[in-house]
Scaffold this motif. Structure first.
Motif, PDB file in Angstrom:
ATOM      1  N   ASP A 300       0.861  -1.195   0.000  1.00 25.89           N
ATOM      2  CA  ASP A 300       0.000   0.000   0.000  1.00 25.89           C
ATOM      3  C   ASP A 300       0.891   1.236   0.000  1.00 25.89           C
ATOM      4  O   ASP A 300       1.779   1.373   0.852  1.00 25.89           O
ATOM      5  CB  ASP A 300      -0.908   0.002   1.225  1.00 25.89           C
ATOM      6  CG  ASP A 300      -2.010  -1.043   1.125  1.00 25.89           C
ATOM      7  OD1 ASP A 300      -2.550  -1.221   0.012  1.00 25.89           O
ATOM      8  OD2 ASP A 300      -2.309  -1.694   2.135  1.00 25.89           O
ATOM      9  N   VAL A 301       0.643   2.131  -0.946  1.00 21.51           N
ATOM     10  CA  VAL A 301       1.477   3.333  -1.083  1.00 21.51           C
ATOM     11  C   VAL A 301       0.589   4.564  -1.178  1.00 21.51           C
ATOM     12  O   VAL A 301      -0.613   4.465  -1.436  1.00 21.51           O
ATOM     13  CB  VAL A 301       2.381   3.256  -2.339  1.00 21.51           C
ATOM     14  CG1 VAL A 301       3.300   2.048  -2.288  1.00 21.51           C
ATOM     15  CG2 VAL A 301       1.546   3.255  -3.617  1.00 21.51           C
ATOM     16  N   SER A 302       1.218   5.706  -0.983  1.00 25.39           N
ATOM     17  CA  SER A 302       0.545   6.977  -1.251  1.00 25.39           C
ATOM     18  C   SER A 302       1.388   7.749  -2.257  1.00 25.39           C
ATOM     19  O   SER A 302       2.614   7.574  -2.328  1.00 25.39           O
ATOM     20  CB  SER A 302       0.371   7.787   0.031  1.00 25.39           C
ATOM     21  OG  SER A 302       1.626   8.102   0.601  1.00 25.39           O
ATOM     22  N   ALA A 315       4.957   8.797 -10.853  1.00 30.40           N
ATOM     23  CA  ALA A 315       4.409   8.966  -9.516  1.00 30.40           C
ATOM     24  C   ALA A 315       5.488   8.673  -8.476  1.00 30.40           C
ATOM     25  O   ALA A 315       6.141   7.629  -8.536  1.00 30.40           O
ATOM     26  CB  ALA A 315       3.223   8.031  -9.314  1.00 30.40           C
ATOM     27  N   HIS A 316       5.661   9.587  -7.532  1.00 32.72           N
ATOM     28  CA  HIS A 316       6.582   9.388  -6.417  1.00 32.72           C
ATOM     29  C   HIS A 316       5.788   8.707  -5.297  1.00 32.72           C
ATOM     30  O   HIS A 316       4.788   9.261  -4.818  1.00 32.72           O
ATOM     31  CB  HIS A 316       7.162  10.718  -5.955  1.00 32.72           C
ATOM     32  CG  HIS A 316       7.933  11.431  -7.019  1.00 32.72           C
ATOM     33  ND1 HIS A 316       9.279  11.697  -6.932  1.00 32.72           N
ATOM     34  CD2 HIS A 316       7.541  11.919  -8.225  1.00 32.72           C
ATOM     35  CE1 HIS A 316       9.685  12.334  -8.028  1.00 32.72           C
ATOM     36  NE2 HIS A 316       8.638  12.473  -8.819  1.00 32.72           N
ATOM     37  N   LEU A 317       6.228   7.520  -4.889  1.00 29.20           N
ATOM     38  CA  LEU A 317       5.471   6.688  -3.965  1.00 29.20           C
ATOM     39  C   LEU A 317       6.090   6.704  -2.564  1.00 29.20           C
ATOM     40  O   LEU A 317       7.322   6.640  -2.421  1.00 29.20           O
ATOM     41  CB  LEU A 317       5.414   5.243  -4.472  1.00 29.20           C
ATOM     42  CG  LEU A 317       4.938   5.040  -5.915  1.00 29.20           C
ATOM     43  CD1 LEU A 317       4.954   3.555  -6.259  1.00 29.20           C
ATOM     44  CD2 LEU A 317       3.546   5.642  -6.126  1.00 29.20           C
ATOM     45  N   ASP A 318       5.239   6.741  -1.558  1.00 27.25           N
ATOM     46  CA  ASP A 318       5.682   6.659  -0.170  1.00 27.25           C
ATOM     47  C   ASP A 318       5.123   5.394   0.466  1.00 27.25           C
ATOM     48  O   ASP A 318       3.944   5.056   0.266  1.00 27.25           O
ATOM     49  CB  ASP A 318       5.194   7.867   0.640  1.00 27.25           C
ATOM     50  CG  ASP A 318       6.009   9.122   0.360  1.00 27.25           C
ATOM     51  OD1 ASP A 318       7.153   8.981  -0.112  1.00 27.25           O
ATOM     52  OD2 ASP A 318       5.491  10.230   0.601  1.00 27.25           O
ATOM     53  N   SER A 319       5.993   4.701   1.234  1.00 31.97           N
ATOM     54  CA  SER A 319       5.563   3.533   1.995  1.00 31.97           C
ATOM     55  C   SER A 319       6.642   3.191   3.007  1.00 31.97           C
ATOM     56  O   SER A 319       7.841   3.347   2.713  1.00 31.97           O
ATOM     57  CB  SER A 319       5.334   2.333   1.070  1.00 31.97           C
ATOM     58  OG  SER A 319       5.190   1.145   1.828  1.00 31.97           O
ATOM     59  N   LYS A 339      -8.272   5.840 -12.652  1.00 30.77           N
ATOM     60  CA  LYS A 339      -8.284   5.714 -11.199  1.00 30.77           C
ATOM     61  C   LYS A 339      -8.346   7.074 -10.488  1.00 30.77           C
ATOM     62  O   LYS A 339      -8.314   7.127  -9.260  1.00 30.77           O
ATOM     63  CB  LYS A 339      -7.035   4.952 -10.740  1.00 30.77           C
ATOM     64  CG  LYS A 339      -7.044   3.469 -11.096  1.00 30.77           C
ATOM     65  CD  LYS A 339      -5.788   2.775 -10.566  1.00 30.77           C
ATOM     66  CE  LYS A 339      -5.835   1.277 -10.795  1.00 30.77           C
ATOM     67  NZ  LYS A 339      -6.766   0.591  -9.869  1.00 30.77           N
ATOM     68  N   SER A 340      -8.399   8.160 -11.294  1.00 30.72           N
ATOM     69  CA  SER A 340      -8.434   9.528 -10.736  1.00 30.72           C
ATOM     70  C   SER A 340      -7.289   9.749  -9.746  1.00 30.72           C
ATOM     71  O   SER A 340      -7.476  10.290  -8.648  1.00 30.72           O
ATOM     72  CB  SER A 340      -9.789   9.791 -10.044  1.00 30.72           C
ATOM     73  OG  SER A 340     -10.851   9.642 -10.945  1.00 30.72           O
ATOM     74  N   LEU A 341      -6.115   9.327 -10.137  1.00 31.06           N
ATOM     75  CA  LEU A 341      -4.958   9.446  -9.248  1.00 31.06           C
ATOM     76  C   LEU A 341      -4.487  10.889  -9.180  1.00 31.06           C
ATOM     77  O   LEU A 341      -4.481  11.617 -10.183  1.00 31.06           O
ATOM     78  CB  LEU A 341      -3.815   8.556  -9.755  1.00 31.06           C
ATOM     79  CG  LEU A 341      -4.087   7.048  -9.764  1.00 31.06           C
ATOM     80  CD1 LEU A 341      -2.867   6.296 -10.285  1.00 31.06           C
ATOM     81  CD2 LEU A 341      -4.474   6.548  -8.379  1.00 31.06           C
ATOM     82  N   GLU A 342      -4.103  11.295  -7.979  1.00 30.71           N
ATOM     83  CA  GLU A 342      -3.576  12.633  -7.754  1.00 30.71           C
ATOM     84  C   GLU A 342      -2.685  12.581  -6.520  1.00 30.71           C
ATOM     85  O   GLU A 342      -2.594  11.539  -5.845  1.00 30.71           O
ATOM     86  CB  GLU A 342      -4.717  13.626  -7.551  1.00 30.71           C
ATOM     87  CG  GLU A 342      -5.624  13.266  -6.387  1.00 30.71           C
ATOM     88  CD  GLU A 342      -6.839  14.166  -6.289  1.00 30.71           C
ATOM     89  OE1 GLU A 342      -7.465  14.175  -5.212  1.00 30.71           O
ATOM     90  OE2 GLU A 342      -7.168  14.855  -7.269  1.00 30.71           O
ATOM     91  N   VAL A 343      -2.024  13.701  -6.228  1.00 26.48           N
ATOM     92  CA  VAL A 343      -1.197  13.761  -5.027  1.00 26.48           C
ATOM     93  C   VAL A 343      -2.076  13.488  -3.806  1.00 26.48           C
ATOM     94  O   VAL A 343      -3.167  14.052  -3.660  1.00 26.48           O
ATOM     95  CB  VAL A 343      -0.510  15.141  -4.903  1.00 26.48           C
ATOM     96  CG1 VAL A 343       0.201  15.257  -3.558  1.00 26.48           C
ATOM     97  CG2 VAL A 343       0.477  15.343  -6.038  1.00 26.48           C
ATOM     98  N   GLY A 344      -1.621  12.564  -2.965  1.00 25.51           N
ATOM     99  CA  GLY A 344      -2.386  12.170  -1.789  1.00 25.51           C
ATOM    100  C   GLY A 344      -3.166  10.881  -1.973  1.00 25.51           C
ATOM    101  O   GLY A 344      -3.625  10.277  -0.991  1.00 25.51           O
ATOM    102  N   ARG A 346      -4.117   7.058  -2.294  1.00 27.28           N
ATOM    103  CA  ARG A 346      -3.553   5.817  -1.773  1.00 27.28           C
ATOM    104  C   ARG A 346      -4.007   4.679  -2.684  1.00 27.28           C
ATOM    105  O   ARG A 346      -5.149   4.663  -3.156  1.00 27.28           O
ATOM    106  CB  ARG A 346      -4.007   5.565  -0.339  1.00 27.28           C
ATOM    107  CG  ARG A 346      -3.584   6.654   0.651  1.00 27.28           C
ATOM    108  CD  ARG A 346      -3.794   6.215   2.088  1.00 27.28           C
ATOM    109  NE  ARG A 346      -2.969   5.060   2.415  1.00 27.28           N
ATOM    110  CZ  ARG A 346      -1.694   5.131   2.804  1.00 27.28           C
ATOM    111  NH1 ARG A 346      -1.086   6.314   2.894  1.00 27.28           N
ATOM    112  NH2 ARG A 346      -1.016   4.034   3.098  1.00 27.28           N
ATOM    113  N   LEU A 347      -3.118   3.736  -2.904  1.00 27.55           N
ATOM    114  CA  LEU A 347      -3.452   2.606  -3.769  1.00 27.55           C
ATOM    115  C   LEU A 347      -2.478   1.468  -3.521  1.00 27.55           C
ATOM    116  O   LEU A 347      -1.358   1.675  -3.036  1.00 27.55           O
ATOM    117  CB  LEU A 347      -3.413   3.010  -5.243  1.00 27.55           C
ATOM    118  CG  LEU A 347      -2.051   3.267  -5.895  1.00 27.55           C
ATOM    119  CD1 LEU A 347      -2.167   3.118  -7.406  1.00 27.55           C
ATOM    120  CD2 LEU A 347      -1.507   4.643  -5.557  1.00 27.55           C
ATOM    121  N   PRO A 348      -2.873   0.244  -3.859  1.00 25.91           N
ATOM    122  CA  PRO A 348      -1.932  -0.881  -3.780  1.00 25.91           C
ATOM    123  C   PRO A 348      -1.124  -0.974  -5.076  1.00 25.91           C
ATOM    124  O   PRO A 348      -1.648  -0.716  -6.171  1.00 25.91           O
ATOM    125  CB  PRO A 348      -2.858  -2.089  -3.624  1.00 25.91           C
ATOM    126  CG  PRO A 348      -4.116  -1.694  -4.341  1.00 25.91           C
ATOM    127  CD  PRO A 348      -4.244  -0.197  -4.187  1.00 25.91           C
TER     128      PRO A 348
END
Length: 364
Positions: A300-302, A315-319, A339-344, A346-348
Motif C-alpha cells: 500500500d502506497v501513497s 508517480a513518487h510513492l511513499d511507503s 483511477k483519478s490518481l492525484e497527489v495524496g 492511496r493505492l496498492p
C-alpha cells in the motif's frame, strides 16, 4: 555472437591498459568485435570509452595489451597504417573544400585514379542522400548534412572498421533521432564493422547489436540491448540504463528479502541469508492494475508527487516498506485518469518478483 569465440572475432582487444601518468584510464580491457557488428561503447563522461576508441585507432597507443584486426596485430601501428574510417563529434570537415573534395580526400591520398574517384564519390553522396550537394562547402550545409558528409568521407576508402566518436551529440534532438536510423540502415546495407562511442543510452539501445557498458575504465557488462536493459549485471548498469528504483534490504531466506517492514519475494541469486542487498526494480515494472487477492509483493502506497511526462505520469510513492528511499512508478495516462490518481491518493501496487533484481549491498 558466440561468447568466447575469439578465433572468429574480427577485432580482438586483449588486456588493454592505458595510463596517463599516474592516472589509469583503461584497466585490463578485453573485448571481441565480430565482422559486420554494430557495437556501442556506452558510459558516463570520463569512463574511458573515447580513450578505448582512440587506442583502437592508434591515436592514443595503449600502455599494455594488444589490438588485433582481421588477424593482423596493429597494436603498435600508427593510425595511417590501420584499416579504419573515423567520424568525430566535430565532423572535422575541411572548410575550404567542397563536399565532393572532402569525400574524395582519402581516395586522392591513396592515388586512386580520377575516374574511379568520381564514380566512388558519386555513389557515396547518393548513399547518404547528398547527391545534389557536391558543389557546396561545409558552411553552406546543416549540421545533419555535414555529418552525412563526414560519414561518406570515412567510408570512401572502404575501411574494414568504422569508428564513430559521439557523432550525433552536436545535433538537435529531432535531427539526432532521424540520423541514428539513417546511420544504422547505412551500416546494415554496407555491412561494415562499426564501433560507436556514446553517452546517450537511447542511441545505444536503438542502434547497437551489442552494447559495451563502461565505468571508471573497466567494462561493467557486454550484451544485446535487450540483455543490458532487462538483465543488468551490476547496480551501476541498472542505474545508468533506464530509470530504476533501489531499495536496501536483507536476505531472510531463500528468495525472500526484508525491506522496511515488508517481506518480499524475489530471486536472491545465491546471496547468503543475513546479507545486506539492494533490490532494483524499474519504474515501468511497478504494477498498479489487475492486482488480485492473494497476490504477493503487494504494497500500500501513497502518491506524494505526480509528474506529467507526456505519454505517462511519474508517480513518487511513499511507503514504510521503502525505508525512506525514493521510489517512483511510471503510470500510463489512461491509468491515472481511470483511477483519478492525484497527489495524496492511496493505492496498492505490486512489485512482480520476476522483475526485481538483487545486488550485493556494497554495490550501491
Amino acid at each position: 555472437m558466440p561468447e568466447g569465440d575469439r578465433e572468429g572475432a574480427f577485432l580482438k582487444i586483449t588486456g588493454l591498459t592505458k595510463k596517463f601518468g599516474d592516472f589509469t584510464a583503461l584497466k585490463d580491457i578485453s573485448l571481441d568485435v565480430y565482422e559486420g557488428e554494430f557495437v556501442c561503447f556506452l558510459g558516463p563522461s570520463g569512463c574511458g570509452k573515447t580513450t578505448l576508441l582512440r587506442a583502437i585507432a592508434g591515436l592514443d597507443i595503449q600502455t599494455y595489451g594488444s589490438v588485433v584486426q582481421a588477424g593482423r596485430d596493429i597494436s603498435a601501428l600508427p593510425p595511417a597504417s590501420r584499416d579504419f574510417g573515423i567520424v568525430f563529434q566535430s565532423y572535422a570537415l575541411f572548410p575550404n573544400l567542397t563536399v565532393t573534395k572532402n569525400v574524395a580526400y582519402g581516395l586522392e591520398n591513396t592515388k586512386t585514379p580520377a575516374d574511379r574517384i568520381k564514380v566512388k564519390v558519386r555513389e557515396l553522396l547518393e548513399l547518404v542522400g547528398l547527391h545534389d550537394q557536391g558543389d557546396k562547402y561545409p558552411a553552406q550545409l546543416s549540421g545533419g548534412q555535414q555529418q552525412r558528409v563526414a560519414l561518406a568521407r570515412a567510408m570512401a576508402t572502404s575501411p574494414g572498421l568504422l569508428l564513430l566518436d559521439e557523432p550525433l551529440s552536436a545535433l538537435d534532438a529531432r535531427v539526432r533521432i532521424h540520423l541514428r536510423t539513417e546511420i544504422k540502415d547505412l551500416q546494415r546495407r554496407i555491412g561494415v564493422t562499426t564501433i560507436m562511442v556514446t553517452h546517450d543510452q537511447e542511441e545505444a539501445l536503438t542502434m547497437a547489436d551489442r552494447i559495451v557498458v563502461m565505468n571508471d575504465g573497466v567494462i561493467e557488462q557486454i550484451g544485446t540491448p535487450e540483455e543490458i536493459y532487462a538483465k543488468p549485471k551490476t547496480s551501476f548498469v541498472a542505474n545508468f540504463i533506464g530509470s530504476t528504483n533501489f531499495v536496501p534490504g536483507t536476505v531472510v531466506e531463500h528468495d525472500r528479502v526484508k525491506a522496511g517492514d515488508m517481506l518480499l519475494e524475489c530471486e536472491t541469486d545465491g546471496v547468503a541469508i543475513g546479507k545486506s542487498i539492494v533490490m532494483a526494480i524499474r519504474t515501468e515494472d511497478i504494477n498498479a492494475q489487475d492486482i488480485r487477492e492473494g497476490d504477493g509483493n503487494v504494497i500500500d502506497v501513497s502518491i506524494s508527487h505526480l509528474e506529467f511526462l507526456g505519454s505517462f505520469y511519474r508517480a513518487h510513492l511513499d511507503s514504510p516498506a521503502f525505508s525512506g528511499h525514493d521510489v517512483n512508478a511510471d503510470f500510463s495516462v489512461n491509468l491515472v485518469r481511470r483511477k483519478s490518481l492525484e497527489v495524496g491518493s492511496r493505492l496498492p501496487v505490486r512489485l512482480p518478483p520476476e522483475l526485481i533484481r538483487v545486488y550485493p549491498g556494497d554495490q550501491q
